[in-house]
Scaffold this active site. Structure first.
Site, PDB file in Angstrom:
ATOM      1  N   ARG A  87       1.187  -0.979  -0.146  1.00  8.49           N
ATOM      2  CA  ARG A  87      -0.129   0.322   0.407  1.00  8.49           C
ATOM      3  C   ARG A  87       0.914   1.237   0.288  1.00  8.49           C
ATOM      4  O   ARG A  87       2.043   1.117   0.616  1.00  8.49           O
ATOM      5  CB  ARG A  87      -1.198  -0.381   1.220  1.00  8.49           C
ATOM      6  N   THR A 361      -9.457   0.279  -9.267  1.00 10.73           N
ATOM      7  CA  THR A 361      -8.534  -0.500  -9.006  1.00 10.73           C
ATOM      8  C   THR A 361      -8.667  -1.850  -9.815  1.00 10.73           C
ATOM      9  O   THR A 361      -9.562  -2.348 -10.959  1.00 10.73           O
ATOM     10  CB  THR A 361      -9.021  -1.099  -8.056  1.00 10.73           C
TER      11      THR A 361
HETATM   12  O1  DON Z   1      -8.195   0.526  -1.760  1.00 13.83           O
HETATM   13  C1  DON Z   1      -9.195   1.377  -1.626  1.00 13.83           C
HETATM   14  O2  DON Z   1     -10.030   0.606  -1.126  1.00 13.83           O
HETATM   15  C2  DON Z   1      -9.383   1.377  -2.636  1.00 13.83           C
HETATM   16  N1  DON Z   1      -8.577   2.835  -2.652  1.00 13.83           N
HETATM   17  C3  DON Z   1      -9.773   1.583  -4.259  1.00 13.83           C
HETATM   18  C4  DON Z   1     -10.301   2.292  -5.323  1.00 13.83           C
HETATM   19  C5  DON Z   1     -11.345   1.173  -6.379  1.00 13.83           C
HETATM   20  O3  DON Z   1     -11.271   0.083  -5.329  1.00 13.83           O
HETATM   21  C6  DON Z   1     -12.050   2.100  -6.612  1.00 13.83           C
HETATM   22  N2  DON Z   1     -12.174   0.829  -8.231  1.00 13.83           N
HETATM   23  N3  DON Z   1     -13.312   0.950  -8.711  1.00 13.83           N
END
Ligand code: DON
Length: 550
Positions: A87, A361
Site C-alpha cells: 500500500r 482498481t
Molecule cells: O484501496 C481502496 O480501497 C481504494 N483506493 C480502491 C479504489 C477502487 O477500488 C476503485 N475501483 N473501482
C-alpha cells in the site's frame, strides 16, 4: 516414441492429482497471457502474478500500475500463506489537517486531485518482495512482456479506446499525459497501436535494478515533478518506502477456511465478520437472490461496515484495533441477535457517515499446476489515478491519499468521516477496502477471488464466496450472479438492476431502500473443483477481462 508416450502418461497422472493446468485471470487478456507464458516456462504462481501485474501497467493503465499500490495474498500448496502489503504511504510532511484550507474548511480538490494526494508508490517494491520470496524465474524475465508491450505497442480494443477517449478531457490538463494517451490530442481509436516509449525505458531500468524506482533515475524523475509542481514526496520518502509482510487474516465459513487481507485493508475484516454472521442462517434454503438471502446479507454487511469505520486504519498507528473480537463467532452471535428476519434495521446517522467512492482498481488471480495460488489487487485509486504521467517516466501517479479521512471530527451528511484511525499522518497507509481472498477446503485451494469497486469490494468478494459455498455455482455462475452491497451509510442496499420486480418489492416491504446500479465490481475468479482450475473473467464493466490457461 514409446518412451515419450509413457512420459506423457506419467505427467498426466502426476498433474491430475494437482491442478492439470495453471490459470491466470485478469482484466486484460494480453496480461493474463503474459502470466500464463511464465507458468509454461516453469515459473511459480508468484512469477506469473508479477509478470501479469507489470503487463497490466502497460495494457490497462486505468488501474494496472507502477505508480500505485496494493496487496498480494499467496497460498502455497505446502507451507504457510503470506500477505505482502505494498500500500502507498503518506510522505513525511503529512498531517491530519493537511486537507483543510487556511480558513479551516475542507479542500476536496487538494485531497483528491493534486500532487499532494499522491502516496509513495508501493507496487514495484511489493512485486519485487513477492518475487524475492517465491519467484523461480529471473526478475528481468518477468518484466519482458511489459517492456515489449510498451516499446512495440499493442493494438487497442474497442473497450480500451473507449476508456482512453472517455478520459481525454482530464488528460488535457497535463501535456505529458495527453501526449501518451492520445494521437496529438485527438482520441485514439480501436485498432490504433499504443506505444509508450518512456514507460518502456522505465521498465528496462527496473528490469536491471528494481531499486531504480526508489533511489535511481525513476526516483529522480518523480521528485523533480513533485518539486516543480507542489507535491510533497521527497527523495527521502521514496528511499524510506518498505512493503510489509503481514499475518494473513483468517476465518472459517461453513467448514471452509478463509484467507483474507489484514489491515491496513478493511477487506478481510468486513468479509470475515459478515460471513460469521451469515453462518447462523440457512442461505441455501432461503435461495440465491431471494429477498431473505439479500436482506440477511445486507444486514450483516451493514454491521461490519459500521465497525470498519469506527475501528480500522493502518495498524502501525492503531495498535488497539479489536480484530480478535470483531472476527469472533461470539461477536457474530451478538450481531445476529440484533437482526430481524423480516425488517430492515436503521443505520443511525449520528454514528458517522462515509467518504465518497471513486473508481478504479484491478484484480488478478493465479493458480499454478501445483495448486499454489496468488490473489492480487492493486490500484491507482481513481481511474488513471491522478491522470498525471510522471514526465519522462511514462507511468501514472496514484491519488491514494484520498482514502484518508478528511479532517479530525469532520463528519457530515455529504459523506465525510472524521474518525481518528484513518487520519493522515507521516508514513501512514490509508485505509483500503481491497479484498484479495483465497478459500481453502480440505487442505486445497477452492477459490481465488477479488475485485475493484472501492467501498463495494468486500461485498463483491462476499457475493462470490456465497456463490461457491452456499449456492454451489460454477466459476462462470459465481461471476455472473447478481450482486448486492450495503455499507451502513448511506442506508440503502445497492442492487444490480437484474433483480426481479417481486424481489425488489419484497425488500422494500421490509423497509429497505434500494439503489439500482447496472454493474458492481469486476471480480476475476478461479474455482478449483474436482482437481480442475476453472477461470472466470468478469466482463460486466471491462469487456477485455480474460482468462489464460497454461
Ligand atoms: O484501496 C481502496 O480501497 C481504494 N483506493 C480502491 C479504489 C477502487 O477500488 C476503485 N475501483 N473501482
Amino acid at each position: 516414441m514409446r518412451i515419450r508416450l509413457w512420459l506423457a502418461l506419467l505427467l498426466t497422472l502426476v498433474v491430475s492429482a494437482q491442478v492439470p493446468r495453471g490459470v491466470v485471470v485478469s482484466q486484460e487478456r494480453l496480461a493474463s497471457e503474459a502470466g500464463a507464458q511464465v507458468l509454461r516456462e516453469g515459473g511459480s504462481a508468484v512469477d506469473a502474478a508479477v509478470a501479469t501485474a507489470f503487463a497490466l501497467a502497460v495494457v490497462h493503465p486505468a488501474a494496472g500500475n507502477l505508480g500505485g499500490g496494493g496487496f498480494l495474498l499467496w497460498r502455497p500448496t505446502a507451507g504457510q500463506p503470506s500477505f505482502i502489503d505494498f500500500r502507498e504511504t503518506a510522505p513525511a510532511a503529512a498531517h491530519p489537517r493537511m486537507w483543510l484550507k487556511e480558513d479551516g474548511t475542507y479542500n476536496e480538490e487538494k485531497h483528491h486531485e493534486t500532487l499532494v494526494s499522491v502516496g509513495v508508490p508501493g507496487t514495484v517494491a511489493g512485486l519485487h518482495e513477492a518475487w524475492k520470496r517465491e519467484g523461480r524465474l529471473p526478475w528481468a524475465r518477468l518484466l519482458r512482456p511489459a517492456i515489449r508491450l510498451a516499446r512495440e505497442g499493442f493494438v487497442l480494443t474497442e473497450n480500451q479506446a473507449a476508456s482512453l477517449s472517455g478520459h481525454l478531457a482530464e488528460f488535457q490538463r497535463h501535456a505529458p499525459t495527453l501526449a501518451q494517451f492520445s494521437r496529438k490530442g485527438e482520441p485514439l481509436r480501436a485498432g490504433d497501436r499504443l506505444v509508450q516509449r518512456a514507460l518502456a525505458q522505465t521498465l528496462i531500468r527496473l528490469a536491471k535494478h528494481w531499486t531504480d524506482f526508489y533511489q535511481g533515475e525513476t526516483a529522480r524523475l518523480i521528485v523533480r515533478d513533485m518539486k516543480a509542481n507542489g507535491g510533497w514526496i521527497h527523495a527521502a520518502d521514496l528511499r524510506a518506502y518498505r512493503p510489509v509482510v503481514r499475518e494473513v487474516l483468517r476465518g472459517t465459513y461453513r467448514g471452509v477456511e478463509v484467507l483474507a487481507a489484514p489491515p491496513p485493508s478493511s477487506g478481510g475484516q468486513v468479509l470475515i465478520q459478515t460471513l460469521n454472521v451469515l453462518e447462523g442462517y440457512d442461505l441455501k434454503a432461503a435461495g440465491a437472490g431471494s429477498p431473505l438471502a439479500i436482506h440477511l446479507t445486507a444486514e450483516a454487511l451493514r454491521r461490519a461496515y459500521a465497525d470498519r469505520a469506527q475501528f480500522l486504519g493502518d495498524p502501525a498507528f492503531n495498535p488497539e484495533i479489536p480484530l480478535a473480537r470483531l472476527l469472533s463467532k461470539a461477536y457474530a452471535a451478538e450481531l445476529r441477535a440484533t437482526i430481524q428476519l423480516d425488517r430492515a434495521s436503521v443505520s443511525a446517522p449520528d454514528r458517522f457517515t462515509w467518504p465518497k467512492d471513486r473508481p478504479d482498481t484491478t484484480h488478478l488471480s493465479v493458480v499454478d499446476r501445483k495448486g499454489n495460488a496468488v490473489s492480487l489487487t492493486y490500484t491507482l485509486e481513481d481511474s488513471y489515478g491522478l491522470k498525471r504521467i510522471v514526465p519522462g517516466a511514462g507511468f501514472l501517479l496514484n491519488n491514494e491519499l484520498g482514502d484518508f479521512n478528511a479532517a479530525p471530527g469532520l463528519t457530515d451528511r455529504q459523506g465525510l468521516i472524521g474518525t481518528t484511525p484513518n487520519l493522515a499522518q507521516p508514513g501512514k497507509r490509508p485505509l483500503s477496502s481491497m479484498c484479495p481472498v483465497i478459500l481453502v477446503k480440505d487442505g486445497a485451494v477452492l477459490l481465488v477471488s477479488g475485485s475493484p469497486g472501492g467501498r463495494t469490494i468486500p461485498a463483491t468478494v462476499l457475493n462470490t464466496v456465497l456463490g461457491v459455498v452456499d449456492f454451489g455455482l460454477d466459476a462462470q455462475g459465481v461471476v455472473a450472479a447478481p450482486r448486492i452491497h450495503h455499507q451502513w451509510l448511506p442506508d440503502q442496499i445497492q442492487v444490480e438492476a437484474d433483480l426481479s420486480d417481486a424481489t425488489k418489492a419484497a425488500l422494500k416491504a421490509m423497509g429497505h431502500v434500494l439503489k439500482e446500479v447496472k454493474k458492481q465490481g469486476c471480480a476475476q475468479v478461479i474455482l478449483v473443483r474436482n482437481g480442475q482450475a476453472e477461470g472466470a473473467a468478469d466482463t460486466r464493466r471491462w469487456a477485455d477481462s480474460g482468462a489464460a490457461v497454461e
